[in-house]
Write an enzyme that holds these catalytic residues in place. Structure first.
Site, PDB file in Angstrom:
ATOM      1  N   GLY A  12     -76.570 -81.741 103.172  1.00 20.22           N
ATOM      2  CA  GLY A  12     -76.717 -80.603 104.087  1.00 20.22           C
ATOM      3  C   GLY A  12     -78.028 -80.684 104.850  1.00 20.22           C
ATOM      4  N   GLY A 105     -77.766 -84.757  95.375  1.00 24.91           N
ATOM      5  CA  GLY A 105     -76.765 -85.808  95.545  1.00 24.91           C
ATOM      6  C   GLY A 105     -77.387 -87.020  96.227  1.00 24.91           C
ATOM      7  N   ASP A 128     -81.899 -74.506 100.172  1.00 20.83           N
ATOM      8  CA  ASP A 128     -81.544 -73.756  98.960  1.00 20.83           C
ATOM      9  C   ASP A 128     -82.654 -73.657  97.908  1.00 20.83           C
ATOM     10  OD1 ASP A 128     -78.925 -73.298  99.895  1.00 20.83           O
ATOM     11  OD2 ASP A 128     -78.299 -75.278  99.231  1.00 20.83           O
ATOM     12  N   ARG A 155     -81.220 -53.426 108.858  1.00 22.87           N
ATOM     13  CA  ARG A 155     -81.793 -52.188 108.336  1.00 22.87           C
ATOM     14  C   ARG A 155     -81.866 -51.128 109.442  1.00 22.87           C
ATOM     15  NH1 ARG A 155     -85.646 -51.029 104.604  1.00 22.87           N
ATOM     16  NH2 ARG A 155     -85.976 -53.230 104.176  1.00 22.87           N
ATOM     17  N   MET A 170     -77.241 -67.929 101.392  1.00 20.48           N
ATOM     18  CA  MET A 170     -76.923 -69.221 100.761  1.00 20.48           C
ATOM     19  C   MET A 170     -77.775 -69.424  99.501  1.00 20.48           C
ATOM     20  SD  MET A 170     -76.243 -71.867 103.827  1.00 20.48           S
ATOM     21  CE  MET A 170     -74.654 -71.942 104.625  1.00 20.48           C
ATOM     22  N   GLY A 186     -87.648 -55.742 101.269  1.00 23.03           N
ATOM     23  CA  GLY A 186     -87.624 -54.433 100.640  1.00 23.03           C
ATOM     24  C   GLY A 186     -86.198 -53.976 100.385  1.00 23.03           C
ATOM     25  N   GLU A 188     -82.748 -52.980  98.261  1.00 22.88           N
ATOM     26  CA  GLU A 188     -82.561 -52.071  97.126  1.00 22.88           C
ATOM     27  C   GLU A 188     -82.003 -52.800  95.904  1.00 22.88           C
ATOM     28  OE1 GLU A 188     -82.237 -50.916 100.271  1.00 22.88           O
ATOM     29  OE2 GLU A 188     -83.901 -49.536  99.945  1.00 22.88           O
ATOM     30  N   HIS A 217     -80.291 -45.504 104.008  1.00 16.99           N
ATOM     31  CA  HIS A 217     -79.559 -46.774 104.028  1.00 16.99           C
ATOM     32  C   HIS A 217     -79.838 -47.517 102.732  1.00 16.99           C
ATOM     33  CE1 HIS A 217     -83.590 -48.074 105.333  1.00 16.99           C
ATOM     34  NE2 HIS A 217     -83.314 -49.034 104.499  1.00 16.99           N
ATOM     35  N   GLU A 224     -74.550 -66.488  97.595  1.00 15.88           N
ATOM     36  CA  GLU A 224     -73.176 -66.936  97.850  1.00 15.88           C
ATOM     37  C   GLU A 224     -72.477 -67.276  96.526  1.00 15.88           C
ATOM     38  OE1 GLU A 224     -73.329 -70.514 100.238  1.00 15.88           O
ATOM     39  OE2 GLU A 224     -74.729 -71.488  98.870  1.00 15.88           O
TER      40      GLU A 224
HETATM   41  P1  ADP Z   1     -77.175 -83.172  98.820  1.00 11.40           P
HETATM   42  O1  ADP Z   1     -77.981 -84.406  98.958  1.00 11.40           O
HETATM   43  O2  ADP Z   1     -77.545 -82.139  99.821  1.00 11.40           O
HETATM   44  O3  ADP Z   1     -77.139 -82.678  97.384  1.00 11.40           O
HETATM   45  P2  ADP Z   1     -74.470 -84.275  98.468  1.00 11.40           P
HETATM   46  O4  ADP Z   1     -74.372 -83.867  97.045  1.00 11.40           O
HETATM   47  O5  ADP Z   1     -73.293 -84.112  99.339  1.00 11.40           O
HETATM   48  O6  ADP Z   1     -75.672 -83.511  99.234  1.00 11.40           O
HETATM   49  O7  ADP Z   1     -74.912 -85.804  98.473  1.00 11.40           O
HETATM   50  C1  ADP Z   1     -75.139 -86.484  99.692  1.00 11.40           C
HETATM   51  C2  ADP Z   1     -74.625 -87.881  99.597  1.00 11.40           C
HETATM   52  O8  ADP Z   1     -75.329 -88.609  98.577  1.00 11.40           O
HETATM   53  C3  ADP Z   1     -73.166 -88.021  99.189  1.00 11.40           C
HETATM   54  O9  ADP Z   1     -72.265 -87.815 100.258  1.00 11.40           O
HETATM   55  C4  ADP Z   1     -73.118 -89.459  98.721  1.00 11.40           C
HETATM   56  O10 ADP Z   1     -73.077 -90.337  99.821  1.00 11.40           O
HETATM   57  C5  ADP Z   1     -74.482 -89.624  98.030  1.00 11.40           C
HETATM   58  N1  ADP Z   1     -74.345 -89.443  96.568  1.00 11.40           N
HETATM   59  C6  ADP Z   1     -74.153 -88.299  95.889  1.00 11.40           C
HETATM   60  N2  ADP Z   1     -74.029 -88.511  94.572  1.00 11.40           N
HETATM   61  C7  ADP Z   1     -74.138 -89.858  94.395  1.00 11.40           C
HETATM   62  C8  ADP Z   1     -74.090 -90.730  93.256  1.00 11.40           C
HETATM   63  N3  ADP Z   1     -73.902 -90.275  92.002  1.00 11.40           N
HETATM   64  N4  ADP Z   1     -74.257 -92.058  93.464  1.00 11.40           N
HETATM   65  C9  ADP Z   1     -74.437 -92.538  94.706  1.00 11.40           C
HETATM   66  N5  ADP Z   1     -74.489 -91.775  95.813  1.00 11.40           N
HETATM   67  C10 ADP Z   1     -74.345 -90.454  95.675  1.00 11.40           C
END
Ligand code: ADP
Length: 320
Positions: A12, A105, A128, A155, A170, A186, A188, A217, A224
């Site tokens: 992302g 990831g 995040d 608000r 998110m 602020g 609630e 209000h 999420e």
């Molecule tokens: P983020 O990096 O934001 O957590 P993702 O979880 O979608 O996003 O991971 C981004 C990319 O990293 C994946 O699309 C994939 O190409 C690569 N990736 C994720 N997990 C693995 C893994 N276990 N081994 C190798 N590449 C990975």
């Protein structure tokens, strides 16, 4: 010593990724290295969408959201045969090391590449704040700013109409955006994976805010994936004196010009990544702890449990 490095953004996107790309590129060029941009994350690496970066190419981007390199997801990157293609593309160009800007990831991909002889350093690029090896991720501060701006506006209109605004933010199961925004706006009530979502209890509190506190209000901020906020807003209208309205902020939280804090953080982290690669180090990710830039082995970083936000939640409760 390493001579050619690459930089990519993956997963992302987050505001401040461009500032990180710029920092990596400029620090590396100023240290006598050559730098290549890998487009569209690991997908572009496999496809060979890789171009040299100059100082000028990363000019005028520090203030821009998104990522000039593009980002993509490539689940197949988990397969060694796919990664081998990527490594081949890098070898062809003499690229020995990579800075990977992304989330958990992307860190896993970076570790897998390091294991195959391409030193990688991870930078935490995600709004995040869900990466536990750093106090703050690049993009968190900007997303927070966007949320605060939106809630401030909600608000205004909520008080005119005796409304309860339910705002979904998110966080990818991390409640930081919600709790930070709750304090800054602020609000609630705040609901995160840590506080849980007790519908009956929240409705009771809203009735108190209406009847006893005579609030004009109320703002409820919800992480999420906790509940269907539209349905919950209808229940507020039915069960309290407020008229409930839900707003899902969605992807606007990912955009916008990065705040000065995110730009500086990205620049400091980018510098650290290049320094580590120049020392021949890979398989680490960069973070900030107590305002010091640090690095942690990726394998260790992925196993650090999330810190409790109990103190912040207590503070929030005392501010209502
Ligand atoms: P983020 O990096 O934001 O957590 P993702 O979880 O979608 O996003 O991971 C981004 C990319 O990293 C994946 O699309 C994939 O190409 C690569 N990736 C994720 N997990 C693995 C893994 N276990 N081994 C190798 N590449 C990975």
């Amino acid at each position: 010593m390493v001579k050619r490095i690459g930089v990519l953004t993956s997963g992302g996107d987050a505001p401040g990724m461009n500032a990180a790309i710029r920092a990596v590129t400029r620090v590396a060029l100023n240290s006598g290295l050559e730098v290549f941009g890998v487009y569209n994350g690991y997908k572009g690496m496999v496809e060979g969408y890789i171009e040299p970066l100059t100082k000028a190419a990363v000019g005028d981007i520090i203030d821009r959201g998104g990522t000039i390199l593009g980002s993509a997801r490539l689940p197949e990157f988990k397969d060694e045969s796919v990664r081998l293609k990527a490594v081949e593309q890098l070898h062809k160009r003499g690229i020995e090391a990579i800075v990977v800007i992304g989330g958990d990831g992307s860190y896993r991909g970076a570790q897998a590449l390091t294991d195959m002889g391409i030193n990688c350093i991870g930078l935490p690029g995600t709004i995040d704040n869900d990466i536990t090896s750093t106090d703050y991720t690049i993009g968190f501060d900007t997303a927070l700013m966007t949320i605060v701006d939106a809630v401030d506006k909600l608000r205004d209109t909520s008080s005119s109409h005796h409304r309860c605004s339910v705002v979904e933010v998110m966080g990818n199961r991390c409640g930081d955006l919600a709790i930070w925004a709750g304090i800054a706006c602020g609000a609630e009530i705040v609901c995160t994976s840590e506080t849980g979502f007790e519908e009956t209890e929240i409705l009771e509190r809203l009735r108190d805010l209406d009847v006893i506190r005579k609030k004009r209000h109320a703002i409820v901020i919800i992480s999420e994936k906790m509940t269907d906020v539209h349905q919950f807003a209808r229940k507020i209208s039915l069960n309290t004196g407020f008229s409930g309205r839900a707003t899902v902020l969605g992807h606007v939280q990912r955009g916008g010009s990065p705040t000065p804090s995110d730009r500086v953080l990205a620049s400091r982290m980018g510098e650290k990544a290049v320094d580590l690669l120049m020392q021949g180090i890979g398989g680490q990710c960069v973070g900030i702890k107590d305002n010091r830039i640090i690095s942690t082995p990726i394998e260790e970083a992925l196993n650090i449990p999330r810190a409790s936000r109990k103190q912040l939640q207590n503070l929030f409760d005392r501010l209502v």
